[in-house]
Design a protein around this motif. Structure first.
Motif, PDB file in Angstrom:
ATOM      1  N   UNK A  77     -12.737 -57.277  -2.446  1.00 59.70           N
ATOM      2  CA  UNK A  77     -13.033 -55.880  -2.780  1.00 59.70           C
ATOM      3  C   UNK A  77     -14.499 -55.697  -3.154  1.00 59.70           C
ATOM      4  N   UNK A  78     -15.031 -56.589  -3.988  1.00 61.15           N
ATOM      5  CA  UNK A  78     -16.431 -56.456  -4.394  1.00 61.15           C
ATOM      6  C   UNK A  78     -17.364 -56.566  -3.194  1.00 61.15           C
ATOM      7  N   UNK A  79     -17.045 -57.463  -2.273  1.00 55.98           N
ATOM      8  CA  UNK A  79     -17.881 -57.636  -1.086  1.00 55.98           C
ATOM      9  C   UNK A  79     -17.846 -56.389  -0.214  1.00 55.98           C
ATOM     10  N   UNK A  80     -16.637 -55.845   0.002  1.00 53.83           N
ATOM     11  CA  UNK A  80     -16.515 -54.653   0.833  1.00 53.83           C
ATOM     12  C   UNK A  80     -17.275 -53.487   0.219  1.00 53.83           C
ATOM     13  N   UNK A  81     -17.152 -53.330  -1.094  1.00 59.03           N
ATOM     14  CA  UNK A  81     -17.864 -52.234  -1.751  1.00 59.03           C
ATOM     15  C   UNK A  81     -19.382 -52.433  -1.655  1.00 59.03           C
ATOM     16  N   UNK A  82     -19.828 -53.679  -1.769  1.00 56.01           N
ATOM     17  CA  UNK A  82     -21.266 -53.941  -1.790  1.00 56.01           C
ATOM     18  C   UNK A  82     -21.932 -53.633  -0.461  1.00 56.01           C
ATOM     19  N   UNK A  83     -21.200 -53.760   0.644  1.00 50.54           N
ATOM     20  CA  UNK A  83     -21.788 -53.478   1.953  1.00 50.54           C
ATOM     21  C   UNK A  83     -21.441 -52.079   2.455  1.00 50.54           C
ATOM     22  N   UNK A  84     -20.710 -51.325   1.638  1.00 51.27           N
ATOM     23  CA  UNK A  84     -20.381 -49.961   2.020  1.00 51.27           C
ATOM     24  C   UNK A  84     -19.240 -49.838   3.005  1.00 51.27           C
ATOM     25  N   UNK A  85     -18.351 -50.833   3.025  1.00 54.37           N
ATOM     26  CA  UNK A  85     -17.216 -50.783   3.943  1.00 54.37           C
ATOM     27  C   UNK A  85     -16.166 -49.803   3.432  1.00 54.37           C
ATOM     28  N   UNK A  86     -15.540 -49.058   4.328  1.00 55.97           N
ATOM     29  CA  UNK A  86     -14.481 -48.146   3.893  1.00 55.97           C
ATOM     30  C   UNK A  86     -13.226 -48.923   3.516  1.00 55.97           C
ATOM     31  N   UNK A  87     -12.351 -48.334   2.700  1.00 57.60           N
ATOM     32  CA  UNK A  87     -11.078 -49.007   2.404  1.00 57.60           C
ATOM     33  C   UNK A  87     -10.279 -49.239   3.678  1.00 57.60           C
ATOM     34  N   UNK A  88      -9.480 -50.293   3.671  1.00 58.85           N
ATOM     35  CA  UNK A  88      -8.621 -50.576   4.824  1.00 58.85           C
ATOM     36  C   UNK A  88      -7.479 -49.576   4.914  1.00 58.85           C
ATOM     37  N   UNK A  89      -7.008 -49.125   3.753  1.00 59.20           N
ATOM     38  CA  UNK A  89      -5.917 -48.159   3.686  1.00 59.20           C
ATOM     39  C   UNK A  89      -5.900 -47.597   2.265  1.00 59.20           C
ATOM     40  N   UNK A  90      -4.904 -46.746   2.005  1.00 53.43           N
ATOM     41  CA  UNK A  90      -4.749 -46.163   0.675  1.00 53.43           C
ATOM     42  C   UNK A  90      -3.297 -46.299   0.223  1.00 53.43           C
TER      43      UNK A  90
END
Length: 206
Positions: free
Chosen positions: A56-69
């Motif tokens: 999660x921290x990595x995805x947020x750091x590169x600006x990746x969108x969530x996989x789902x909700x």
């Protein structure tokens, strides 16, 4: 003036974010789907390995969108992710969710297609079937140690996560998975007369 000619910068390539296992071999089925598409389309890419606790921290750091909700609106961050700077290095495409990534790669790089004409609906159903019938039973068997450690941190010291199987339970789970793969092999064999018996659509990769 320099005595040496200026180096031509190497072209950018796609980055695939994957989760490591206990061996160098990639293991996660949904990420293998994207790796297969990249390999089949002969696209240049590199792999960045991200442990479960850091996803999660990595995805947020590169600006990746969530996989789902989740049903309550909370975002879910899972791998794979791809970052593609090849078409616009200053504003790379950053995508999550296996289905979205596969469709993007097909649209952006149509050579060597993996979505034969008129097959998208059937493929979506097939992927759903594979995820529900094959991938879910496999996860308790295939989960790498890093994921076990996350679960252990959440429970009592020395406890095993509920999803982790061992001994007879593990053997029973393997048997159940084998039966499903045997069924899939029988279905693919139906294409032997008008295909190669390897891919679901005869001779067209999908």
């Amino acid at each position: 003036m320099s005595r040496y000619p200026a180096r031509t910068p190497s072209p950018p390539f796609i980055t695939l974010y994957d989760v490591p296992g206990n061996t160098p071999q990639p293991w996660a089925p949904n990420i293998w789907r994207i790796r297969f598409v990249l390999n089949y389309k002969r696209l240049r890419y590199r792999t960045v390995w991200v442990d479960f606790p850091d996803v999660e921290a990595t995805m947020r750091s590169i600006g990746a969108p969530p996989s789902s909700y989740r049903s309550d609106g909370r975002p879910v961050y899972t791998l794979p992710i791809i970052v593609d700077p090849t078409r616009n290095p200053t504003k790379p495409e950053i995508l999550s969710n296996t289905n979205h990534i596969a469709e993007y790669l097909e649209a952006a790089y149509p050579a060597r297609p993996v979505f034969p004409e008129g097959s998208r609906a059937v493929q979506t159903l097939f992927v759903h079937y594979i995820q529900e019938v094959f991938a879910k039973p496999l996860l308790p068997i295939m989960l790498p140690l890093s994921h076990h450690q996350i679960q252990l941190r959440r429970g009592p010291a020395g406890a095993h996560p509920a999803s982790y199987l061992s001994g007879p339970q593990r053997e029973q789970a393997w048997q159940a998975v084998k039966e499903q793969f045997d069924f899939l092999a029988m279905i693919l064999d139906k294409n032997a007369s008008d295909g190669d018996g390897v891919v679901a659509m005869g001779r067209e990769v999908s």
